[in-house]
Design an enzyme around this catalytic site. Structure first.
Site, short mmCIF file in Angstrom:
data_model
loop_
_atom_site.label_atom_id
_atom_site.label_comp_id
_atom_site.label_asym_id
_atom_site.label_seq_id
_atom_site.Cartn_x
_atom_site.Cartn_y
_atom_site.Cartn_z
N GLY A 88 36.06 -39.20 10.61
CA GLY A 88 37.18 -39.98 10.12
C GLY A 88 37.55 -41.00 11.18
O GLY A 88 36.89 -41.09 12.22
N ARG A 91 39.76 -43.21 16.28
CA ARG A 91 40.42 -44.07 17.26
C ARG A 91 40.77 -45.43 16.67
O ARG A 91 41.00 -46.39 17.41
CB ARG A 91 39.54 -44.25 18.49
CG ARG A 91 38.16 -44.83 18.23
CD ARG A 91 37.32 -44.73 19.49
NE ARG A 91 35.95 -45.14 19.25
CZ ARG A 91 35.48 -46.36 19.47
NH1 ARG A 91 36.28 -47.29 19.93
NH2 ARG A 91 34.22 -46.66 19.25
N ASP A 123 40.06 -39.12 22.87
CA ASP A 123 41.43 -39.52 23.18
C ASP A 123 41.92 -40.65 22.28
O ASP A 123 43.05 -41.11 22.43
CB ASP A 123 41.53 -39.96 24.65
CG ASP A 123 40.57 -41.07 25.02
OD1 ASP A 123 39.99 -41.69 24.12
OD2 ASP A 123 40.38 -41.30 26.24
N ARG A 174 39.85 -55.64 14.15
CA ARG A 174 38.65 -55.86 13.35
C ARG A 174 39.04 -56.26 11.93
O ARG A 174 39.94 -55.69 11.34
CB ARG A 174 37.79 -54.59 13.31
CG ARG A 174 36.50 -54.76 12.51
CD ARG A 174 35.55 -53.60 12.73
NE ARG A 174 36.10 -52.32 12.32
CZ ARG A 174 35.55 -51.15 12.63
NH1 ARG A 174 34.47 -51.10 13.39
NH2 ARG A 174 36.10 -50.03 12.22
N ARG A 181 32.96 -46.58 3.79
CA ARG A 181 31.61 -46.28 4.29
C ARG A 181 30.89 -45.34 3.34
O ARG A 181 31.53 -44.69 2.50
CB ARG A 181 31.70 -45.63 5.68
CG ARG A 181 32.65 -46.34 6.65
CD ARG A 181 33.21 -45.36 7.69
NE ARG A 181 34.23 -45.98 8.54
CZ ARG A 181 34.05 -46.34 9.80
NH1 ARG A 181 32.88 -46.13 10.39
NH2 ARG A 181 35.02 -46.90 10.51
N ASP A 250 28.04 -42.77 8.42
CA ASP A 250 29.44 -43.15 8.59
C ASP A 250 29.58 -44.52 9.23
O ASP A 250 30.70 -45.03 9.35
CB ASP A 250 30.19 -42.10 9.43
CG ASP A 250 29.57 -41.89 10.79
OD1 ASP A 250 28.41 -41.41 10.84
OD2 ASP A 250 30.22 -42.19 11.81
N ASN A 251 28.46 -45.13 9.61
CA ASN A 251 28.47 -46.49 10.14
C ASN A 251 27.89 -47.50 9.15
O ASN A 251 27.55 -48.62 9.54
CB ASN A 251 27.67 -46.57 11.45
CG ASN A 251 28.34 -45.82 12.59
OD1 ASN A 251 29.55 -45.58 12.55
ND2 ASN A 251 27.56 -45.42 13.56
#
Length: 489
Positions: A88, A91, A123, A174, A181, A250-251
């Protein structure tokens, strides 16, 4: 609080909670702009100059988001061939959508915005070097005419981020027509949320391809469109020597746009098996494997769509992938070589060229550009790129003889000047070589962003002669060749 961006909304937030989690961004300390894409901003109806005040706070994760919910998308995916359900937006956050003055709708996504429920052990941050690479490459791809997401702006900060070393936390804005996706469909399929799977397909058709509703099988038409768009994207990659590096499902964008720039690389020496990702130990995502992996990924998507599309329809669409890719690649390569009509011996000419480039480790971009300059430059400029000049000259003789067979619509011979002028419009003089990006990153990490700005401006016009920028077209030094890049960001 009034909307800071005209025509701003978030259609994805209207979907059920299973599609996302609402998340407030975690602001970085003392974030400040280091790049703002004024040309793209104008196209979106946003300020041409770097935003200040409330708009800057909103775009950098420091604003008030009560009027428009901010969310992290939930999806899954196959990573290096193995299914991973725990994916998911780990970040990145979808700030919302802006409708441009021309009526197009674009997502605005903040990458590096902090922890989300999908961060796993991460993170939620992005570091300066990876942010610079994505900013530069997405704009370089746009300059080349390759389907891609875009970069609106980039910020750095005083927030420390811990990777192999302590680095500066950064943010990327972006822009994409969609952030959906292949992995979104996989998530709902593997968790047996079939009503959500169908709803997602309905929304994809409604938002992006309403013409599919006119077809007898709208879902099958949708999948066939995804196959076609993906095939075209990968054909561009192969024609321009671009290696993505991490073609996980997922890309993969459903719109066939280059998505998630990580350990990418443009070819220097022509090496079909080029691996740009140092974590790709088996070469799954090597340059010459990209068409095969594109089909593998589409097959994984087909499996996820099997509850709503008949198996025969899925197989029919998949059977067209290699055909579509081959035709598009052929058109692109013919344009790059200045060959409009098809002759029987062309395949042999093409194959001999690629074999010569490989055997002699010739720089792919330089070769194509020099071939485009034969109207003004000596043929020796091309043959000198090869170790085996005799073989190169033999191929060039065949190529030039083939060019003499070209005629225009009226049956008149096409001149060398006309042919080469067209070739220069599709064979770039400048590409984002990894060593150029690294030089810009090294300077940026010392607080000097001038090289980032210079590269971003240069790559907007990769086909143009820019005499004062000739050094950027130089072949890479040995240390800059075939750099393997980490996924670490």
């Amino acid at each position: 609080m009034p909307l800071l961006i005209p025509n701003f909304s978030n259609r994805y937030a209207d979907l059920p909670n299973a599609f996302y989690s609402l998340v407030d961004p975690q602001p970085l300390e003392n974030s400040h702009w280091i790049a703002w894409n004024s040309v793209l901003a104008e196209q979106l109806g946003l300020p041409e100059n770097q935003p200040t005040g409330d708009l800057k706070y909103f775009l950098s994760g420091e604003g008030d988001y009560q009027a428009t919910p901010v969310l992290a998308m939930k999806y899954a995916g196959h990573q290096f061939g193995s299914y991973n359900p725990d994916l998911g937006d780990g970040r990145g956050l979808l700030l919302g959508e802006v409708t441009s003055p021309t009526g197009q709708v674009f997502d605005i996504h903040l990458k590096g915005a902090g922890l989300t429920p999908y961060s796993r052990m991460g993170d939620g941050r992005a570091v300066l070097r990876s942010t610079i690479r994505e900013y530069l490459c997405s704009e370089a791809m746009a300059g080349l005419g390759i389907p891609t997401t875009r970069a609106l702006g980039m910020l750095t900060s005083d927030t420390p981020v811990y990777r192999e070393k302590v680095e500066s936390g950064a943010l990327l804005l972006r822009v994409a027509e969609s952030h959906i996706r292949f992995g979104h469909f996989e998530h709902f399929f593997y968790t047996n949320q079939l009503s959500e799977l169908k709803l997602l397909a309905d929304k994809v058709i409604e938002w992006y391809w309403p013409e599919c509703l006119k077809c007898d099988q709208p879902y099958a038409a949708m999948f066939a469109t995804i196959v076609e768009k993906t095939a075209h994207m990968i054909a561009y990659w192969q024609a321009y020597g671009f290696a993505h590096g991490v073609m996980n499902t997922d890309n993969m964008s459903i719109l066939g746009q280059t998505f998630d720039y990580g350990p990418f690389g443009f070819l220097d020496d022509y090496e079909p098996g080029y691996i740009c990702n140092h974590s790709d130990y088996q070469g799954r995502y090597a340059f010459d494997q990209q068409p095969r992996i594109g089909l593998w990924n589409l097959s994984a998507l087909a499996h996820a769509l099997s509850p709503i599309i008949d198996k025969s329809e899925l197989e029919q669409a998949l059977s067209q992938f290699e055909v579509i890719l081959g035709k598009k690649f052929s058109r692109l390569m013919r344009a790059k070589l200045g060959l409009n009509c098809k002759l029987e011996q062309d395949s042999q000419l093409f194959n001999a060229m690629f074999e010569l480039l490989h055997q002699n480790r010739v720089d792919y971009t330089r070769f194509m550009r020099e071939l485009s300059n034969l109207d003004t430059q000596p043929i020796q400029n091309v043959s000198d790129l090869f170790i085996d000049r005799e073989a190169a000259n033999a191929w060039l003789e065949l190529y030039l003889a083939r060019c003499e067979c070209e005629v225009d619509e009226e049956g008149q011979a096409i001149s060398s000047e006309t042919r080469c002028e067209k070739m220069r419009k599709v064979n770039p003089k400048y590409i984002l070589r990894n060593y150029l990006a690294q030089i810009a990153i090294d300077k940026a990490e010392q607080g000097d962003f001038s090289e980032v700005e210079a590269l971003a401006e240069l790559l907007k016009h990769p086909f143009d002669e820019q005499p004062d920028k000739d050094a950027y077209a130089n072949l890479p030094p040995e240390w800059g060749k075939k750099m393997e890049i980490s996924c670490s960001s």
